[in-house]
Design a protein around this motif. Structure first.
Motif, PDB file in Angstrom:
ATOM      1  N   THR A   5       0.733  -1.020  -0.038  1.00 31.41           N
ATOM      2  CA  THR A   5      -0.014  -0.084   0.135  1.00 31.41           C
ATOM      3  C   THR A   5       0.916   1.091   0.226  1.00 31.41           C
ATOM      4  OG1 THR A   5      -1.842  -0.993   1.148  1.00 31.41           O
ATOM      5  CG2 THR A   5      -1.740   1.380   1.226  1.00 31.41           C
ATOM      6  N   PHE A   6       0.545   2.225  -0.878  1.00 31.33           N
ATOM      7  CA  PHE A   6       1.105   3.641  -0.941  1.00 31.33           C
ATOM      8  C   PHE A   6       0.270   4.480  -0.357  1.00 31.33           C
ATOM      9  CE2 PHE A   6       3.946   1.634  -3.437  1.00 31.33           C
ATOM     10  CZ  PHE A   6       5.148   2.264  -3.494  1.00 31.33           C
ATOM     11  N   PHE A  35      -1.100  -0.903  -4.208  1.00 32.50           N
ATOM     12  CA  PHE A  35      -2.189  -0.389  -3.917  1.00 32.50           C
ATOM     13  C   PHE A  35      -2.227   1.114  -3.425  1.00 32.50           C
ATOM     14  CE2 PHE A  35      -5.890  -0.379  -0.616  1.00 32.50           C
ATOM     15  CZ  PHE A  35      -6.946  -0.556  -1.348  1.00 32.50           C
ATOM     16  N   TYR A  36      -3.233   1.729  -4.051  1.00 31.69           N
ATOM     17  CA  TYR A  36      -3.261   3.188  -4.035  1.00 31.69           C
ATOM     18  C   TYR A  36      -4.514   3.816  -3.699  1.00 31.69           C
ATOM     19  CZ  TYR A  36       0.891   2.137  -7.006  1.00 31.69           C
ATOM     20  OH  TYR A  36       2.193   1.471  -7.393  1.00 31.69           O
ATOM     21  N   PRO A  37      -4.882   3.588  -2.347  1.00 30.39           N
ATOM     22  CA  PRO A  37      -6.461   4.062  -2.116  1.00 30.39           C
ATOM     23  C   PRO A  37      -6.343   5.505  -2.049  1.00 30.39           C
ATOM     24  CG  PRO A  37      -5.133   3.094  -0.293  1.00 30.39           C
ATOM     25  CD  PRO A  37      -4.168   2.990  -1.447  1.00 30.39           C
ATOM     26  N   LYS A  38      -7.574   6.360  -2.660  1.00 32.26           N
ATOM     27  CA  LYS A  38      -7.625   7.573  -2.581  1.00 32.26           C
ATOM     28  C   LYS A  38      -7.703   7.912  -1.159  1.00 32.26           C
ATOM     29  CE  LYS A  38      -9.788   8.038  -7.323  1.00 32.26           C
ATOM     30  NZ  LYS A  38     -10.894   8.540  -7.864  1.00 32.26           N
ATOM     31  N   LYS A  42      -5.962  11.504   0.880  1.00 21.88           N
ATOM     32  CA  LYS A  42      -6.860  12.738   1.043  1.00 21.88           C
ATOM     33  C   LYS A  42      -6.559  13.775   1.774  1.00 21.88           C
ATOM     34  CE  LYS A  42     -10.022  10.765   4.535  1.00 21.88           C
ATOM     35  NZ  LYS A  42     -11.263  10.309   4.962  1.00 21.88           N
ATOM     36  N   ALA A  43      -5.754  13.677   2.917  1.00 22.37           N
ATOM     37  CA  ALA A  43      -5.162  14.677   3.911  1.00 22.37           C
ATOM     38  C   ALA A  43      -3.899  15.430   3.316  1.00 22.37           C
ATOM     39  CB  ALA A  43      -5.049  14.058   5.300  1.00 22.37           C
TER      40      ALA A  43
END
Length: 272
Positions: A5-6, A35-38, A42-43
Motif C-alpha cells: 500500500t502507498f 495499492f493506491y487507495p484515494k 486525502k489529507a
C-alpha cells in the motif's frame, strides 16, 4: 505475490518506495503489486512521488486492489483486538513474508540498501523559487524546518507534538554557529507567525512561496542548503537524505511520544 500500500504524504511515499525496492531485492521471484487507495492521500497532495522523483511504481490490477480492500476491512477486527493481522506485514507486527504490506516503513536499513530516490532531472522552478535557490546558493545557508499545523491537533500532538520546541531549534542553531559563524537561516514552516514571534534574528529568511501541490519545492530548496535543522517530520527528513553538501544535519533524538522512535536518523547526523 505481495501487495504494498502507498499512502500518506510525499515523505512517507518515499519511505514506502524504498521499502518496495528493498522487497524487490529480497524477493526477486515474487510479483509485487501496488495499492493506491484515494482515502490514503486525502489529507495530503495525492500520489505525487512520480511527479517529482525518478521512480517507477509497482503496477496495480483490479484483483490485487480487491484483495487489498478485503484485508483492509477484515483486519479491523484484529486491530480492535490488538492482535497481529493475518497475512499482513505492518510497522508494529513485522512479517516480511506476508502477502499484504501496509505501513510507512520508516527505517533507514531499506534506504541504505537500495539508495535514495533521485529528483527528476531538469525540475522546472518558477521565478520565485529560482530567486530563492539563488539566495540559498550564494551564502552559508541553513534550512530550518518547523512543522506545527496538524501537530497542534490533540491526537497528533500526543504522538508528535512538543518534541521540536523553540529550545530545540535554539540549541541546534548554537551548534551550527559553533562550526560556521557567518550563516543565513532559511525558515520553512506551516506557521509563519510562530517563526516571526520566536526567532527575532537578523540573518533570517522566511520561505513562504510554496503551498498545497507546490509544497515539494520546499523539500527541493531545503535539500540545496549547506546545513539543515530538521523537524520530526518525514518531509524535512527526506530533504536531509537528498542533501549532498556534506554540511551538518541536526535532528531531534526523539521522533514520537507514544511509541518507539523509528530508526531513520543517519549515523553522521547530530541528535539533540
Amino acid at each position: 505475490m505481495k501487495i504494498l500500500t502507498f499512502h500518506g504524504g510525499l515523505g512517507n511515499q518515499l519511505f514506502e518506495y524504498t521499502y518496495y525496492k528493498w522487497l524487490c531485492k529480497q524477493h526477486p521471484d515474487h510479483k509485487i503489486y501496488g495499492f493506491y487507495p484515494k482515502r490514503g492521500f486525502k489529507a495530503h497532495n495525492g500520489l505525487e512521488i512520480e511527479k517529482w522523483f525518478d521512480v517507477e511504481l509497482p503496477k496495480s490490477t483490479w484483483w490485487s486492489n480487491a484483495i487489498s480492500v478485503f484485508f483492509f476491512w477484515f483486519n479491523k477486527i484484529f486491530v480492535k483486538l490488538g492482535k497481529p493481522r493475518p497475512f499482513t506485514n505492518n510497522d508494529w507486527f513485522r512479517k516480511e513474508n506476508a502477502m499484504i504490506h501496509h505501513g510507512y516503513w520508516q527505517d533507514k536499513k531499506y534506504l541504505l540498501e537500495v539508495g535514495v530516490p533521485k529528483f527528476k532531472p531538469n525540475i522546472e522552478l518558477n521565478r520565485e523559487n529560482e530567486e530563492m535557490l539563488a539566495r540559498i546558493d550564494s551564502c552559508n545557508s541553513v534550512a530550518v524546518h518547523i512543522r506545527r499545523g496538524d501537530y497542534l491537533i490533540e491526537r497528533f500532538r500526543k504522538m508528535y507534538g512538543d518534541i521540536c520546541t523553540t529550545e530545540y531549534y535554539r540549541k541546534a542553531m548554537n551548534i551550527i554557529e559553533e562550526q560556521d559563524k557567518n550563516v543565513t537561516y532559511f525558515f520553512f514552516s506551516d506557521d509563519i507567525d510562530y517563526v516571526k514571534n520566536n526567532f527575532n534574528i537578523p540573518n533570517k529568511v522566511i520561505v513562504d512561496i510554496n503551498r498545497g501541490g507546490n509544497s515539494f519545492f520546499d523539500v527541493f530548496l531545503m535539500s540545496k542548503c549547506k546545513h539543515l535543522i530538521i523537524a520530526n517530520s518525514s518531509f524535512s527528513c527526506w530533504a536531509a537524505y537528498e542533501n549532498t553538501n556534506n554540511g551538518l544535519v541536526i535532528a531531534p533524538d526523539k521522533w514520537r511520544n507514544d511509541k518507539p522512535s523509528p530508526d531513520i536518523l543517519l549515523d553522521n547526523w547530530i541528535k539533540i
